[in-house]
Design a protein around this motif. Structure first.
Motif, PDB file in Angstrom:
ATOM      1  N   MET A   1       0.848  -1.205   0.000  1.00  0.00           N
ATOM      2  CA  MET A   1       0.000   0.000   0.000  1.00  0.00           C
ATOM      3  C   MET A   1       0.876   1.244   0.000  1.00  0.00           C
ATOM      4  O   MET A   1       1.709   1.418   0.884  1.00  0.00           O
ATOM      5  N   THR A   2       0.718   2.082  -1.014  1.00  0.00           N
ATOM      6  CA  THR A   2       1.499   3.314  -1.092  1.00  0.00           C
ATOM      7  C   THR A   2       0.549   4.505  -1.066  1.00  0.00           C
ATOM      8  O   THR A   2      -0.449   4.528  -1.781  1.00  0.00           O
ATOM      9  N   THR A   3       0.854   5.461  -0.230  1.00  0.00           N
ATOM     10  CA  THR A   3       0.035   6.663  -0.127  1.00  0.00           C
ATOM     11  C   THR A   3       0.928   7.883  -0.302  1.00  0.00           C
ATOM     12  O   THR A   3       2.046   7.913   0.210  1.00  0.00           O
ATOM     13  N   ILE A   4       0.422   8.855  -1.045  1.00  0.00           N
ATOM     14  CA  ILE A   4       1.164  10.100  -1.235  1.00  0.00           C
ATOM     15  C   ILE A   4       0.492  11.192  -0.415  1.00  0.00           C
ATOM     16  O   ILE A   4      -0.726  11.388  -0.516  1.00  0.00           O
ATOM     17  N   TYR A   5       1.283  11.863   0.382  1.00  0.00           N
ATOM     18  CA  TYR A   5       0.785  12.962   1.207  1.00  0.00           C
ATOM     19  C   TYR A   5       1.374  14.268   0.700  1.00  0.00           C
ATOM     20  O   TYR A   5       2.547  14.318   0.322  1.00  0.00           O
ATOM     21  N   ARG A   6       0.575  15.299   0.692  1.00  0.00           N
ATOM     22  CA  ARG A   6       1.080  16.622   0.353  1.00  0.00           C
ATOM     23  C   ARG A   6       1.491  17.322   1.652  1.00  0.00           C
ATOM     24  O   ARG A   6       0.700  17.369   2.608  1.00  0.00           O
ATOM     25  N   VAL A   7       2.717  17.817   1.666  1.00  0.00           N
ATOM     26  CA  VAL A   7       3.265  18.426   2.876  1.00  0.00           C
ATOM     27  C   VAL A   7       3.933  19.749   2.508  1.00  0.00           C
ATOM     28  O   VAL A   7       4.817  19.781   1.642  1.00  0.00           O
ATOM     29  N   ASP A   8       3.518  20.824   3.161  1.00  0.00           N
ATOM     30  CA  ASP A   8       4.143  22.121   2.922  1.00  0.00           C
ATOM     31  C   ASP A   8       5.223  22.397   3.966  1.00  0.00           C
ATOM     32  O   ASP A   8       5.144  21.896   5.090  1.00  0.00           O
ATOM     33  N   GLY A   9       6.180  23.221   3.575  1.00  0.00           N
ATOM     34  CA  GLY A   9       7.184  23.704   4.526  1.00  0.00           C
ATOM     35  C   GLY A   9       8.516  22.987   4.453  1.00  0.00           C
ATOM     36  O   GLY A   9       9.451  23.359   5.162  1.00  0.00           O
ATOM     37  N   MET A  10       8.622  21.969   3.597  1.00  0.00           N
ATOM     38  CA  MET A  10       9.912  21.274   3.441  1.00  0.00           C
ATOM     39  C   MET A  10      10.717  22.014   2.379  1.00  0.00           C
ATOM     40  O   MET A  10      10.290  22.077   1.219  1.00  0.00           O
ATOM     41  N   THR A  11      11.868  22.552   2.769  1.00  0.00           N
ATOM     42  CA  THR A  11      12.606  23.348   1.795  1.00  0.00           C
ATOM     43  C   THR A  11      14.031  22.866   1.565  1.00  0.00           C
ATOM     44  O   THR A  11      14.705  23.390   0.689  1.00  0.00           O
ATOM     45  N   CYS A  12      14.503  21.929   2.344  1.00  0.00           N
ATOM     46  CA  CYS A  12      15.899  21.468   2.150  1.00  0.00           C
ATOM     47  C   CYS A  12      16.021  20.018   2.594  1.00  0.00           C
ATOM     48  O   CYS A  12      15.068  19.417   3.077  1.00  0.00           O
ATOM     49  N   GLN A  13      17.212  19.473   2.430  1.00  0.00           N
ATOM     50  CA  GLN A  13      17.419  18.071   2.798  1.00  0.00           C
ATOM     51  C   GLN A  13      17.252  17.837   4.296  1.00  0.00           C
ATOM     52  O   GLN A  13      16.893  16.736   4.725  1.00  0.00           O
ATOM     53  N   GLY A  14      17.536  18.864   5.093  1.00  0.00           N
ATOM     54  CA  GLY A  14      17.325  18.721   6.535  1.00  0.00           C
ATOM     55  C   GLY A  14      15.852  18.512   6.842  1.00  0.00           C
ATOM     56  O   GLY A  14      15.489  17.670   7.672  1.00  0.00           O
ATOM     57  N   CYS A  15      15.003  19.266   6.163  1.00  0.00           N
ATOM     58  CA  CYS A  15      13.551  19.089   6.322  1.00  0.00           C
ATOM     59  C   CYS A  15      13.137  17.690   5.883  1.00  0.00           C
ATOM     60  O   CYS A  15      12.320  17.036   6.532  1.00  0.00           O
ATOM     61  N   ALA A  16      13.679  17.274   4.754  1.00  0.00           N
ATOM     62  CA  ALA A  16      13.325  15.955   4.226  1.00  0.00           C
ATOM     63  C   ALA A  16      13.691  14.862   5.231  1.00  0.00           C
ATOM     64  O   ALA A  16      12.903  13.940   5.476  1.00  0.00           O
ATOM     65  N   ARG A  17      14.858  14.997   5.808  1.00  0.00           N
ATOM     66  CA  ARG A  17      15.285  14.024   6.829  1.00  0.00           C
ATOM     67  C   ARG A  17      14.368  14.074   8.044  1.00  0.00           C
ATOM     68  O   ARG A  17      14.005  13.042   8.605  1.00  0.00           O
ATOM     69  N   ALA A  18      14.031  15.291   8.454  1.00  0.00           N
ATOM     70  CA  ALA A  18      13.193  15.441   9.648  1.00  0.00           C
ATOM     71  C   ALA A  18      11.830  14.788   9.437  1.00  0.00           C
ATOM     72  O   ALA A  18      11.314  14.094  10.318  1.00  0.00           O
ATOM     73  N   VAL A  19      11.244  15.005   8.269  1.00  0.00           N
ATOM     74  CA  VAL A  19       9.926  14.413   7.985  1.00  0.00           C
ATOM     75  C   VAL A  19      10.044  12.894   7.889  1.00  0.00           C
ATOM     76  O   VAL A  19       9.229  12.151   8.450  1.00  0.00           O
ATOM     77  N   THR A  20      11.071  12.436   7.198  1.00  0.00           N
ATOM     78  CA  THR A  20      11.288  10.989   7.076  1.00  0.00           C
ATOM     79  C   THR A  20      11.403  10.342   8.454  1.00  0.00           C
ATOM     80  O   THR A  20      10.733   9.339   8.753  1.00  0.00           O
ATOM     81  N   ASN A  21      12.243  10.934   9.297  1.00  0.00           N
ATOM     82  CA  ASN A  21      12.469  10.326  10.610  1.00  0.00           C
ATOM     83  C   ASN A  21      11.230  10.402  11.488  1.00  0.00           C
ATOM     84  O   ASN A  21      10.948   9.468  12.244  1.00  0.00           O
ATOM     85  N   ALA A  22      10.491  11.488  11.389  1.00  0.00           N
ATOM     86  CA  ALA A  22       9.265  11.607  12.193  1.00  0.00           C
ATOM     87  C   ALA A  22       8.269  10.520  11.798  1.00  0.00           C
ATOM     88  O   ALA A  22       7.630   9.899  12.654  1.00  0.00           O
ATOM     89  N   ILE A  23       8.141  10.285  10.498  1.00  0.00           N
ATOM     90  CA  ILE A  23       7.202   9.250  10.042  1.00  0.00           C
ATOM     91  C   ILE A  23       7.685   7.873  10.461  1.00  0.00           C
ATOM     92  O   ILE A  23       6.912   7.045  10.943  1.00  0.00           O
ATOM     93  N   LYS A  24       8.998   7.636  10.314  1.00  0.00           N
ATOM     94  CA  LYS A  24       9.520   6.314  10.676  1.00  0.00           C
ATOM     95  C   LYS A  24       9.426   6.055  12.171  1.00  0.00           C
ATOM     96  O   LYS A  24       9.301   4.909  12.614  1.00  0.00           O
ATOM     97  N   GLU A  25       9.498   7.126  12.958  1.00  0.00           N
ATOM     98  CA  GLU A  25       9.350   6.950  14.397  1.00  0.00           C
ATOM     99  C   GLU A  25       7.904   6.565  14.722  1.00  0.00           C
ATOM    100  O   GLU A  25       7.643   5.739  15.598  1.00  0.00           O
ATOM    101  N   ALA A  26       6.963   7.160  13.989  1.00  0.00           N
ATOM    102  CA  ALA A  26       5.551   6.885  14.254  1.00  0.00           C
ATOM    103  C   ALA A  26       5.122   5.542  13.667  1.00  0.00           C
ATOM    104  O   ALA A  26       4.298   4.837  14.250  1.00  0.00           O
ATOM    105  N   VAL A  27       5.671   5.221  12.500  1.00  0.00           N
ATOM    106  CA  VAL A  27       5.287   3.999  11.784  1.00  0.00           C
ATOM    107  C   VAL A  27       6.580   3.319  11.320  1.00  0.00           C
ATOM    108  O   VAL A  27       7.029   3.524  10.198  1.00  0.00           O
TER     109      VAL A  27
END
Lengths: 70, 70
Positions: free
Chosen positions: B1-27
């Protein structure tokens, strides 16, 4: 009690927000200020270094230790 | 199952890492891919939208809902 942490990998306001929120989630009473250019995070409140370090690293940023107060 | 979410406010690789890690921590089983330019986050794995939304918002980014698969 105010502690300054050195944190690498924060390059924009989104990073600053992410680090701020990660610390506040770990230590709700913390008052967090980010110095993006200097790679420094100033935390006023409980000096729970281990918890703050874990929160910074879990958010994907690099914890580099504490820094002397300016 | 693949889901695409629209997320505002990510502007650099640091943001990308932060979002990735937050999701992986939750799921932990999630496989996360970030499209910075498009403001999209593709998550393969458990489709726990509420948990993923909460993780994105807790990290300081703006959740804008799901997007149709490309």
């Amino acid at each position: 009690m105010t502690t300054i942490y050195r944190v690498d990998g924060m390059t924009c306001q989104g990073c600053a927000r992410a680090v701020t929120n990660a610390i506040k989630e770990a230590v709700p009473d913390a008052d967090v200020a980010i110095d993006l250019a200097g790679g420094r995070v100033t935390v006023a409140g409980p000096a729970d270094e281990a918890r703050i370090r874990a929160a910074i690293e879990a958010a994907g940023f690099e914890y580099r230790g504490t820094a002397p107060a300016a």
